[in-house]
Design a protein around this motif. Structure first.
Motif, mmCIF file in Angstrom:
data_model
loop_
_atom_site.group_PDB
_atom_site.id
_atom_site.type_symbol
_atom_site.label_atom_id
_atom_site.label_comp_id
_atom_site.label_asym_id
_atom_site.label_seq_id
_atom_site.Cartn_x
_atom_site.Cartn_y
_atom_site.Cartn_z
ATOM 1 N N UNK A 7 -20.632 -44.356 64.933
ATOM 2 C CA UNK A 7 -22.021 -44.823 64.842
ATOM 3 C C UNK A 7 -22.074 -46.274 64.380
ATOM 4 N N UNK A 8 -21.148 -46.615 63.465
ATOM 5 C CA UNK A 8 -21.140 -47.983 62.910
ATOM 6 C C UNK A 8 -20.914 -49.027 63.998
ATOM 7 N N UNK A 9 -20.087 -48.684 64.984
ATOM 8 C CA UNK A 9 -19.803 -49.653 66.045
ATOM 9 C C UNK A 9 -21.079 -49.946 66.842
ATOM 10 N N UNK A 10 -21.774 -48.872 67.281
ATOM 11 C CA UNK A 10 -23.001 -49.057 68.071
ATOM 12 C C UNK A 10 -24.096 -49.720 67.256
ATOM 13 N N UNK A 11 -24.224 -49.295 65.997
ATOM 14 C CA UNK A 11 -25.275 -49.841 65.134
ATOM 15 C C UNK A 11 -25.051 -51.334 64.887
ATOM 16 N N UNK A 12 -23.813 -51.691 64.552
ATOM 17 C CA UNK A 12 -23.531 -53.107 64.243
ATOM 18 C C UNK A 12 -23.741 -53.962 65.480
ATOM 19 N N UNK A 13 -23.291 -53.448 66.628
ATOM 20 C CA UNK A 13 -23.448 -54.206 67.872
ATOM 21 C C UNK A 13 -24.934 -54.415 68.172
ATOM 22 N N UNK A 14 -25.715 -53.330 68.055
ATOM 23 C CA UNK A 14 -27.154 -53.408 68.365
ATOM 24 C C UNK A 14 -27.850 -54.399 67.429
ATOM 25 N N UNK A 15 -27.497 -54.348 66.158
ATOM 26 C CA UNK A 15 -28.120 -55.243 65.182
ATOM 27 C C UNK A 15 -27.802 -56.700 65.510
ATOM 28 N N UNK A 16 -26.514 -56.961 65.794
ATOM 29 C CA UNK A 16 -26.094 -58.341 66.073
ATOM 30 C C UNK A 16 -26.795 -58.865 67.329
ATOM 31 N N UNK A 17 -26.864 -58.024 68.359
ATOM 32 C CA UNK A 17 -27.450 -58.491 69.620
ATOM 33 C C UNK A 17 -28.961 -58.696 69.473
ATOM 34 N N UNK A 18 -29.614 -57.794 68.738
ATOM 35 C CA UNK A 18 -31.061 -57.934 68.531
ATOM 36 C C UNK A 18 -31.352 -59.213 67.749
ATOM 37 N N UNK A 19 -30.482 -59.492 66.766
ATOM 38 C CA UNK A 19 -30.692 -60.704 65.952
ATOM 39 C C UNK A 19 -30.470 -61.946 66.815
ATOM 40 N N UNK A 20 -29.390 -61.924 67.619
ATOM 41 C CA UNK A 20 -29.078 -63.095 68.450
ATOM 42 C C UNK A 20 -30.185 -63.363 69.468
ATOM 43 N N UNK A 21 -30.755 -62.296 70.026
ATOM 44 C CA UNK A 21 -31.794 -62.468 71.052
ATOM 45 C C UNK A 21 -33.195 -62.565 70.451
ATOM 46 N N UNK A 22 -33.280 -62.295 69.139
ATOM 47 C CA UNK A 22 -34.556 -62.291 68.420
ATOM 48 C C UNK A 22 -35.560 -61.316 69.071
ATOM 49 N N UNK A 23 -35.077 -60.105 69.283
ATOM 50 C CA UNK A 23 -35.945 -59.050 69.831
ATOM 51 C C UNK A 23 -35.914 -57.836 68.899
ATOM 52 N N UNK A 24 -36.911 -56.934 69.007
ATOM 53 C CA UNK A 24 -36.951 -55.798 68.091
ATOM 54 C C UNK A 24 -35.801 -54.815 68.273
ATOM 55 N N UNK A 25 -35.512 -54.130 67.171
ATOM 56 C CA UNK A 25 -34.455 -53.120 67.111
ATOM 57 C C UNK A 25 -35.133 -51.763 66.923
ATOM 58 N N UNK A 26 -34.628 -50.747 67.626
ATOM 59 C CA UNK A 26 -35.241 -49.411 67.531
ATOM 60 C C UNK A 26 -34.149 -48.397 67.251
ATOM 61 N N UNK A 27 -34.269 -47.670 66.150
ATOM 62 C CA UNK A 27 -33.255 -46.641 65.844
ATOM 63 C C UNK A 27 -33.667 -45.322 66.467
ATOM 64 N N UNK A 28 -32.665 -44.560 66.931
ATOM 65 C CA UNK A 28 -32.949 -43.320 67.652
ATOM 66 C C UNK A 28 -32.108 -42.184 67.081
#
Ligand code: KG4
Ligand code: ZN
Length: 342
Positions: free
Chosen positions: A91-112
């Protein structure tokens, strides 16, 4: 009103599948699923190896999902990811990747929540115009390697567990039986294949008597172990002679245990719309039995395409889309959780 299409990237990494998907509104544009053969020789998922494989696979999976969808990352409106339940390192791999990409693109993050997303897999389609999704309210039998639940689904964002396993999951019952039979991991699909050429009435296995809408598979597993020990003592070649019949009989028993409780849930709630989700819903015997219930009991049955039954990111992206429409986002300090209740 703004009618611009909403593009979501979904990321799934809860167990041993690295998956990335792009949706445009409620339509699936791509669903890349990278499996992990590394676990086969161990007869089950090795958590540390799973997280390492996710790290290697996640960037190519996301790149392939964008490419297949013909969507550029700058067009994404949000990133949805599996927060749990699952293996924490994975889970940590997907979560960290999603967080980094959302931050880089400055778009919202949604947890599921992975289990809620499995339910939403029933709405997944590449051709929305030719597709009839389940209507609310419906009951969903969610059967995977880690869970067995009956869920009452009132809307995309409102679901309640009304029955669940007290011990092993239905997928574990398949996988552990397969291991006893000397079949490779994951055992569910192997048993399914052999069951198709076997006699499901050859052997009888006990049905546990568990209260309410709950399930138990641990006693069932032990009963199979004792059965095999007894038969192999009487004839050392028992398994090679009767493998298909054993598989068909075990599969039949698991299906009956599951459907007895779904029937009870239909009676108790008065809801006749029945859907199915999770890896075990790929089982051909279960799918056939559900369709028979549709004909005989007047249920309206919904069975997702195979691609959306086992772990996949399309269900994560789709659930993310419904959260996006409801304005439910998360902050960048979010962390994954291995045991994630509804
Ligand atoms: O949902 P899933 O892909 O991963 C989890 O979240 O657990 O489910 C995996 C489970 C495994 O136990 C696997 O053996 C089972 O789904 N499975 C099947 C079939 N395909 C996958 N079980 C029975 N018949 C199948 N055809
Ligand atoms: Zn799953």
């Amino acid at each position: 009103m703004n009618n611009k299409p909403i593009y979501i990237l979904g990321i799934e990494s809860s167990c041993d599948e690295t998956s990335a998907s792009i949706t445009c509104d409620d339509k699936i544009l791509s669903n890349i699923i990278a499996g992990q053969d590394v676990h086969e020789r161990y007869g089950g998922v090795v958590p540390e190896l799973a997280s390492r494989a996710h790290q290697q696979q996640i960037i190519p999976a996301v790149a392939a999902a964008l490419e297949e969808a013909k969507v550029s990352k700058i067009d994404l409106n949000a990133i949805a990811f599996t927060r749990g339940p699952g293996l924490i390192g994975s889970l940590l791999v997907g979560t960290s990747f999603a967080k980094a990409m959302a931050m880089a693109l400055d778009i919202p993050l949604i947890e599921v929540n992975h289990m809620q997303a499995h339910v939403i897999g029933n709405f997944a389609s590449r051709k929305q115009e030719l597709f009839t999704p389940p209507s609310f309210p419906f009951l969903c039998l969610t059967v995977s390697g880690g869970h067995t639940q009956i869920i009452k689904v009132d809307s995309f964002l409102s679901m309640e567990i009304i029955g669940q396993t007290m011990d092993d999951a239905a997928g574990e019952a398949f996988d552990k039986t397969a291991k006893m039979l000397g079949l490779p991991y994951p055992g569910g699909p192997e048993i399914d294949k052999l069951a198709q050429i076997g006699n499901s009435k050859a052997y009888k296995f006990p049905h546990p008597s568990i209260p309410a809408l709950n399930f138990s598979f641990s006693g069932f597993k032990t009963a199979i172990l004792y059965f095999l020990q007894k038969e192999k003592k009487a004839d050392p070649d028992f398994l090679s002679k009767h493998m298909a019949d054993v598989c068909a009989s075990v599969q039949q028993a698991i299906i009956e245990i599951l459907l007895d409780k779904v029937e009870k849930a239909v009676r108790l709630t008065g809801i006749k719309n029945v859907a199915v989700a999770g890896g075990v819903s790929a089982n051909s015997g279960l799918r056939k039995a559900l369709l028979e219930k549709q004909d005989k009991n007047g249920w309206t049955v919904n069975i997702p395409a195979f691609e959306y039954c086992t772990d996949n990111a399309a269900m994560i992206a789709l659930y993310g889309y419904h959260k996006f429409k409801a304005g439910v986002f998360t902050t960048l300090d979010i962390t994954p959780i291995a045991r994630y209740p509804f």
